[in-house]
Design an enzyme around this catalytic site. Structure first.
Site, PDB file in Angstrom:
ATOM      1  N   HIS A 169      35.218 -59.090 -28.231  1.00 53.79           N
ATOM      2  CA  HIS A 169      34.760 -58.009 -29.120  1.00 53.79           C
ATOM      3  C   HIS A 169      34.452 -56.733 -28.323  1.00 53.79           C
ATOM      4  O   HIS A 169      33.616 -55.924 -28.715  1.00 53.79           O
ATOM      5  CB  HIS A 169      33.490 -58.409 -29.882  1.00 53.79           C
ATOM      6  CG  HIS A 169      33.599 -59.715 -30.604  1.00 53.79           C
ATOM      7  ND1 HIS A 169      33.865 -59.821 -31.931  1.00 53.79           N
ATOM      8  CD2 HIS A 169      33.451 -60.984 -30.144  1.00 53.79           C
ATOM      9  CE1 HIS A 169      33.890 -61.103 -32.262  1.00 53.79           C
ATOM     10  NE2 HIS A 169      33.644 -61.837 -31.201  1.00 53.79           N
ATOM     11  N   SER A 177      47.349 -32.304 -18.348  1.00 59.28           N
ATOM     12  CA  SER A 177      47.260 -31.580 -19.608  1.00 59.28           C
ATOM     13  C   SER A 177      47.595 -30.133 -19.343  1.00 59.28           C
ATOM     14  O   SER A 177      47.204 -29.566 -18.317  1.00 59.28           O
ATOM     15  CB  SER A 177      45.836 -31.688 -20.167  1.00 59.28           C
ATOM     16  OG  SER A 177      45.623 -30.696 -21.149  1.00 59.28           O
ATOM     17  N   LYS A 212      42.421 -33.227 -16.492  1.00 55.95           N
ATOM     18  CA  LYS A 212      42.959 -34.397 -17.156  1.00 55.95           C
ATOM     19  C   LYS A 212      43.969 -35.196 -16.346  1.00 55.95           C
ATOM     20  O   LYS A 212      44.863 -34.655 -15.723  1.00 55.95           O
ATOM     21  CB  LYS A 212      43.626 -34.012 -18.488  1.00 55.95           C
ATOM     22  CG  LYS A 212      42.674 -33.710 -19.603  1.00 55.95           C
ATOM     23  CD  LYS A 212      41.833 -34.926 -19.953  1.00 55.95           C
ATOM     24  CE  LYS A 212      41.716 -35.115 -21.442  1.00 55.95           C
ATOM     25  NZ  LYS A 212      42.896 -35.852 -21.925  1.00 55.95           N
ATOM     26  N   GLU A 266      50.411 -45.497 -22.735  1.00 52.17           N
ATOM     27  CA  GLU A 266      50.394 -45.137 -24.155  1.00 52.17           C
ATOM     28  C   GLU A 266      51.787 -45.275 -24.766  1.00 52.17           C
ATOM     29  O   GLU A 266      51.939 -45.709 -25.909  1.00 52.17           O
ATOM     30  CB  GLU A 266      49.894 -43.700 -24.322  1.00 52.17           C
ATOM     31  CG  GLU A 266      48.437 -43.511 -23.924  1.00 52.17           C
ATOM     32  CD  GLU A 266      48.036 -42.035 -23.904  1.00 52.17           C
ATOM     33  OE1 GLU A 266      47.647 -41.516 -24.965  1.00 52.17           O
ATOM     34  OE2 GLU A 266      48.112 -41.401 -22.834  1.00 52.17           O
TER      35      GLU A 266
END
Lengths: 438, 445
Positions: free
Chosen positions: B141, B262, B268, B275
């Site tokens: 969890h 970025s 970044k 992804e």
């Protein structure tokens, strides 16, 4: 060892660059389609920067002229992509800098590719909705014109693929045309969403929501489902067994083995492509599921889905229009497929008009059907006496039932297959088209 | 008017050909991938025709040489497509030819993808072996649960991938069945020896029924499902690594080769590679769902709808190839931060161990669990770590606690108790590593 950077275990390459990763990551192969809207968006943004005092008028003019040149190169197919052009935004800015120098570096002030890409996509899709709408209206118009010209032709309506009741051929055409209508509702929805008169309310939501993409893909899935059903009908109607219609040669193909074959490939492909379009819808929803806020690279998967589905819809709508406009019908075969037992419901209605409750009338008509089958005669060949053994309500005027023209004409309630109702449907669809095109 | 052929209402073109329909219908743009296997199949078929007495030896030699030339042109990219080249095939048995070519291509492709998958698994196992001593939290969890070996986490994903590699070989078996020689529907009336064809093309078996052979695409659906499940596994590993590479976790760091920056925020470093792996599960599954929809309700036997199979196969194959290679690169260049992993371990994660301690002293587990829970609560109330409760304080919960409870507060001891095969003890991790290596050896045999 574990904390050293660079290659540790195996690996295919030496150095800092993985050429496969570069290709994996790059979106330029497909997002180059967005060149025009990317330039549009950048022009608007530079005017915004000027208003905010971050660019002088001279700088804005430089940028706008430079962007015009970039657009020209794309339009004339002379734009040269660099290996380092990861995506369309990078490519356009890189070229702008080559053309006008350092001022180009001010263009991206305060802007992220995250909002740039979604603005570009919305602009592109907004325009694309018009293109697809026009194609869809073209198909619907072709169908309505045909329905109007062929109103007098009757053929069987089916349920469970069993002959049910006589209907007008135009009624069948219009069932497909009307199913195409929901685009009007969706297009309004999309137009409202893509209406740049409205602005997005929340920047986090704005960069990452792809509802408009999911909705477009769903619209296409449902539209393709409708078209696949019409295709299925026509495939059946063009079999030897039905022989109701015949496709133009332009939309059929032969067999390299069996010389007699004429196959409805065009319809089969329309039917089949519902799968890939729905696949894109299912796939995108899976990609979106569980993504945290806000922008994640996963969202890059949206564009190929949009472009592929848009191309598919465009081709399908045009081919479908061509099929319908060149279809031959065989009215004599359609008429031959009508049989008196298809008027069993009319027989029941006859009794209902004489005062019998429908449930009983249905049963009485069923008995007549059974009687005719047992005697090996057609339903309309039962004598009046024989009918009267089933119900005393039968009288001489029952002969009016055995007329297919009369049969279809009773369905005059709006939406039915009577001529007046079919005319009404035609005028309704034409009015809807006019309203949508306004 | 209604029964005249030709254009009747509107329509975009004059004449007998709709250029959009031509493009719509043509499969050449994507089935040109099949040129090599198509030549292979044609060669085998011509030998079959020779054996059936339908071609002379001279004719067969001519055909074989001609096909060699065709193959050479494709290989050197000098083959010129004609506008009328509707698909890759010529005459006989086109439908069976199509599906035979596809099976040949897919059979070979399974080896290619298997090799990439084995490469990824091997990289993961090598890493697991080298980093066996590093501990970090296991999660349920997404809450810290118990200490585990970092290698145990790696192997959890490697083990899932071994099922994928096994499944791919199973799918390959059902791909490896020869349909050629079936004819389009009724069969082949020319005495072609299907056993000869089978041997020539090295298929494992021949199809039993010609109608089924032309139209079943189970092997395509199975391949697409295999890919969907494999991608689901990889998407979960990607999700884990994305989380572990956040500032908040800081367990791992991706190599620059697999990250991007970025254009707005200079600090970044984004895990784009992960992804994209995660995202592409969507498109792969989409192809699976889409093909099943296309197959649903099709009547016997061949219908043009089946043409949709090839693009699905080629796209998914390309995606799997790229994903497996990128994943291998990511794993092989990943930096880990063992100190951050260790810092994330906390004594309360040994609460289960505390319960086990009481169980070993004779208490039923249910009571021990409750007792440990009380200790956790007591520590939280006092605002101290679980291992800072004094022996006296523990003994107020149960008299079974004694001095040796101090052994519980050692993460190394904790993981070592899980020695049952499959657990996170070193011996079990070693066993997992050897099992996976053995599986790879067996599959590659």
């Amino acid at each position: 060892m574990a904390s050293e950077s660079g290659k540790l275990w195996g690996g295919r390459f030496v150095g800092t660059v993985d050429p496969i990763m570069e290709k994996f990551n790059s979106s330029i192969t497909y997002d180059r389609h967005l060149w025009e809207v990317d330039v549009q968006g950048s022009k608007a943004y530079s005017r915004g920067l000027e208003k905010a005092g971050l660019l002088t008028k001279a700088e804005v003019d430089e940028i706008l002229h430079g962007l015009d040149k970039v657009a020209e190169e794309w339009a004339q197919d002379t734009f040269k992509l660099n290996p380092n052009d990861e995506d369309i935004h990078t490519a356009n800015e890189r070229r702008l800098k080559e053309l006008i120098g350092e001022t180009a570096g001010k263009l991206h002030t305060g802007r992220s590719r995250n909002d740039q890409v979604v603005t570009d996509l919305r602009l592109w899709m907004r325009q694309n909705c018009w293109t697809l709408s026009a194609l869809l209206w073209g198909l619907i118009r072709t169908m309505v014109d045909r329905a109007e010209a062929e109103r007098d032709i009757l053929f069987p309506g089916y349920t469970h693929l069993q002959r049910a009741q006589p209907i007008r051929w135009s009624h069948w055409i219009l069932s497909g045309a009307i199913a195409g209508n929901p685009l009007g509702v969706d297009r309004e929805l999309l137009r409202a969403e893509l209406n740049f008169g409205a602005i997005t309310l929340n920047s986090m939501d704005a960069t990452s929501e792809r509802d408009f993409v999911a909705e477009f893909l769903f619209w296409a899935s449902l539209c393709m489902t409708h078209l696949s059903r019409m295709a299925e009908d026509l495939i059946l109607y063009s079999t030897k067994e039905f022989s109701f219609v015949q496709l133009s040669d332009a939309y059929s193909t032969g067999s390299s083995l069996m010389p007699q074959k004429k196959n409805p490939d065009s319809l089969e492909l329309i039917r089949s492509k519902a799968g890939r379009v729905f696949g894109r819808c299912a796939g995108l929803l899976m990609t979106l599921k569980g993504l945290p806020s806000t922008y994640n690279k996963d969202l890059q998967e949206d564009k190929e889905a949009v472009f592929e589905v848009s191309d598919t819809m465009s081709a399908v709508l045009q081919v479908a229009t061509g099929i319908i406009s060149t279809l031959q019908i065989h009215p004599e075969n359609m008429a031959r497929a009508l049989s008196p037992d298809m008027l069993a419901t009319d027989l029941a209605y006859y009794l209902v008009r004489k005062g019998m409750p429908f449930r009983q009338a249905h049963e009485a008509s069923g008995k007549a059907v059974f009687m005719a089958e047992t005697k090996g005669v057609a339903l309309n060949q039962l004598s009046l006496q024989e009918l009267q053994t089933i119900s005393p309500l039968f009288s001489g005027d029952v002969s009016h039932v055995w007329d297919y023209g009369h049969s279809v004409e009773q369905y005059a309630a709006l939406g039915g297959t009577a001529r007046s109702s079919v005319d009404w449907q035609i005028s309704q669809v034409r009015a809807l088209l006019r309203a949508q095109q306004a």
